[in-house]
Design an enzyme around this catalytic site. Structure first.
Site, PDB file in Angstrom:
ATOM      1  N   CYS A  62     -15.208   0.508 -10.164  1.00 56.99           N
ATOM      2  CA  CYS A  62     -13.862   0.914  -9.730  1.00 56.99           C
ATOM      3  C   CYS A  62     -13.324  -0.204  -8.848  1.00 56.99           C
ATOM      4  O   CYS A  62     -13.210  -0.060  -7.636  1.00 56.99           O
ATOM      5  CB  CYS A  62     -13.913   2.242  -8.986  1.00 56.99           C
ATOM      6  SG  CYS A  62     -14.610   3.608  -9.950  1.00 56.99           S
ATOM      7  N   ALA A  63     -12.987  -1.310  -9.467  1.00 57.45           N
ATOM      8  CA  ALA A  63     -12.833  -2.567  -8.739  1.00 57.45           C
ATOM      9  C   ALA A  63     -11.499  -2.735  -8.034  1.00 57.45           C
ATOM     10  O   ALA A  63     -11.392  -3.520  -7.091  1.00 57.45           O
ATOM     11  CB  ALA A  63     -13.055  -3.748  -9.682  1.00 57.45           C
ATOM     12  N   PRO A  77      -8.341  -2.510  -5.573  1.00 57.16           N
ATOM     13  CA  PRO A  77      -7.472  -3.655  -5.861  1.00 57.16           C
ATOM     14  C   PRO A  77      -8.178  -5.009  -5.880  1.00 57.16           C
ATOM     15  O   PRO A  77      -7.531  -6.029  -6.071  1.00 57.16           O
ATOM     16  CB  PRO A  77      -6.456  -3.599  -4.725  1.00 57.16           C
ATOM     17  CG  PRO A  77      -7.211  -3.019  -3.580  1.00 57.16           C
ATOM     18  CD  PRO A  77      -8.169  -2.017  -4.183  1.00 57.16           C
ATOM     19  N   GLY A  78      -9.500  -5.046  -5.640  1.00 59.15           N
ATOM     20  CA  GLY A  78     -10.212  -6.284  -5.882  1.00 59.15           C
ATOM     21  C   GLY A  78     -10.899  -6.942  -4.713  1.00 59.15           C
ATOM     22  O   GLY A  78     -11.464  -8.028  -4.871  1.00 59.15           O
ATOM     23  N   CYS A  84     -15.125   5.056   1.251  1.00 58.35           N
ATOM     24  CA  CYS A  84     -14.410   4.785   2.500  1.00 58.35           C
ATOM     25  C   CYS A  84     -14.104   6.122   3.168  1.00 58.35           C
ATOM     26  O   CYS A  84     -12.971   6.446   3.497  1.00 58.35           O
ATOM     27  CB  CYS A  84     -13.131   3.997   2.236  1.00 58.35           C
ATOM     28  SG  CYS A  84     -12.392   3.378   3.765  1.00 58.35           S
TER      29      CYS A  84
END
Length: 458
Positions: free
Chosen positions: A282-283, A285-286, A399
């Site tokens: 689930c990359a 926004p990078g 998070c």
């Protein structure tokens, strides 16, 4: 009276002069209205507003403080407004209420003189809401100005000995369900819960990552940053726009929370009998993908980064150099089972660990969303374990410190994995908890509250 004043329509007899436009306060007001009307993300919109309107320097700092500070303090400020009015806050017209909230923040949490805070807020109401509502706002703000924040909290907060959750909720401006969840996550200690809530209300410093092999800490320090406390690739920018740094503009460095850097690095530090292919499921926004990509290049590994949404996958593509980026559903993946040596699952979550950086998020989330999120987290973790080979490692990251999103999810796969002590792979960081998981905290580490479990597939 000059003819010019008449032509501007501001000083006709019997009508008050039209107030001058205060750009900083108008930007903060527009931020709040956008959050209310279209669920805008404050941390993304505010920089855009400042650039669009050419607001810089002290005015930019004021707009940011007023906007973010008011959004953080809504819970407290609405209790104070309720005590000063015969109308409940929810019965006040939202555009008027947002302007009043901005005024209350100035009165109770800034050094702006009371007369200036009231006057500027009334001008804002007259300009953006109307002359009639300004009288209501004036009456509320003059009552608020009669006491300081501590005195108001004595009035509006429930007694700590009778309702500790309600007391912390009002004093620290967090919904009661979040206070309860955070209290459970820190082990039931109300003093530590209060410290955590207080840290949530502090504006975080800008954290940077120097992607290895592409930028260095020295380069960031030379540009005005200071080395981070824990991450070997981290730094903090004390002032200025991070986008103005050459390394950031060239994607050799980026804005990234220090805990976010460290959970990705912990995955790369686990020894394996063979190594070569990594997956970030689930990359978008990078941020983590950008760091993993840089480390992979140095170690001879390859990274596949995936995201369900096309626009987020494009963001990942822009922040990586060597990684292959695909649009894919992690619960129904296109890759073959057992293909990867290391898998990072940064799972979608409530985001309760990033309330410092997303001041409106605490009011946007609802406990009813947790069952749906934890169901998705479990499906993604099952998929991550299918994707990794036997002997390979999955890093499960959220998070959020919410126990339902962290320990409860990992407990469901205990029969399929060996749970490694994540703290062993983060020796530079103290205070990560009792293990085997690692839990970062704003009040302990100055980072977002990220959770990390390292799971070796049997």
């Amino acid at each position: 009276m000059s003819q010019g004043a008449n032509r501007r329509g501001g000083n006709r007899p019997g009508r008050p002069a039209k107030p001058a436009r205060d750009e900083a306060r108008n930007a903060a007001y527009d931020l709040m209205r956008a959050v209310d009307e279209r669920d805008a993300y404050a941390n993304l919109l505010m920089p855009h507003l400042l650039r669009q309107r050419g607001i810089t320097g002290r005015d930019a700092a004021l707009a940011t403080e007023l906007g973010y500070g008011t959004l953080r303090g809504l819970g407290t400020y609405d209790e104070v407004v309720a005590a000063c009015s015969d109308r409940a806050p929810e019965d006040v017209d939202p555009p008027l209420l947002d302007a009043i909230r901005l005024g209350v923040h100035q009165l109770l949490k800034t050094r702006i003189p009371a007369h200036a805070a009231v006057s500027a807020t009334i001008d804002l109401v007259r300009l953006r809401v109307g002359e009639g509502p300004s009288k209501f706002a004036n009456a509320i703000l003059r009552k608020v100005a009669g006491r300081d924040l501590a005195a108001w909290l004595e009035i509006v907060a429930p007694p700590a000995d009778k309702d500790p959750i309600g007391h912390l909720s009002v004093v620290h401006s967090h919904p009661a369900w979040i206070v309860s969840a955070l209290r459970d996550a820190v082990g039931g200690d109300f003093a530590e819960t209060a410290a955590l809530l207080e840290a949530d209300n502090e504006r975080p410093r800008v954290a940077l990552v120097a992607r290895p092999g592409r930028a260095t800490i020295d380069e960031l320090v030379d540009a005005g940053a200071e080395p981070a406390a824990y991450s070997p690739y981290g730094a903090y920018l004390t002032e200025g726009d991070p986008g103005a740094l050459a390394a950031v503009g060239e994607a050799r460095a980026a804005v990234q929370d220090e805990a976010s850097q460290l959970v990705a690095l912990a995955l790369t530090r686990v020894p394996l009998d063979r190594d070569g292919l990594w997956l970030d499921m689930c990359a978008g926004p990078g941020g983590k993908a950008g760091l993993l990509d840089a480390v992979a290049v140095q170690t001879g590994a390859r990274l596949l980064a995936a995201d369900l949404q096309d626009h987020r996958a494009r963001m990942v593509w822009r922040t990586t150099k060597e990684a292959k980026v695909v649009v894919a559903d992690g619960t129904r993946p296109p890759w073959r089972p057992g293909a990867f040596d290391r898998v990072l699952l940064d799972a979608p979550c409530t985001g309760l660990g990033a309330l410092r950086r997303r001041p409106e998020a605490r009011w946007r989330r609802d406990p009813s969303s947790i069952p749906e999120l934890t169901g998705l987290q479990r499906r993604l973790l099952d998929s991550a374990l299918d994707a990794v080979r036997p002997g390979g490692v999955v890093a499960y990251v959220t998070c959020s410190p919410h126990l339902d999103e962290t320990r409860a999810v990992v407990a469901d796969v205990a029969d399929r994995v060996d749970t490694l002590d994540a703290r062993e792979f983060l020796p530079e960081v103290p205070g990560l908890g009792d293990g085997p998981y690692a839990q970062f905290w704003p009040h302990r580490h100055g980072t977002d509250a990220l959770f990390l479990a390292l799971l070796r597939k049997r």
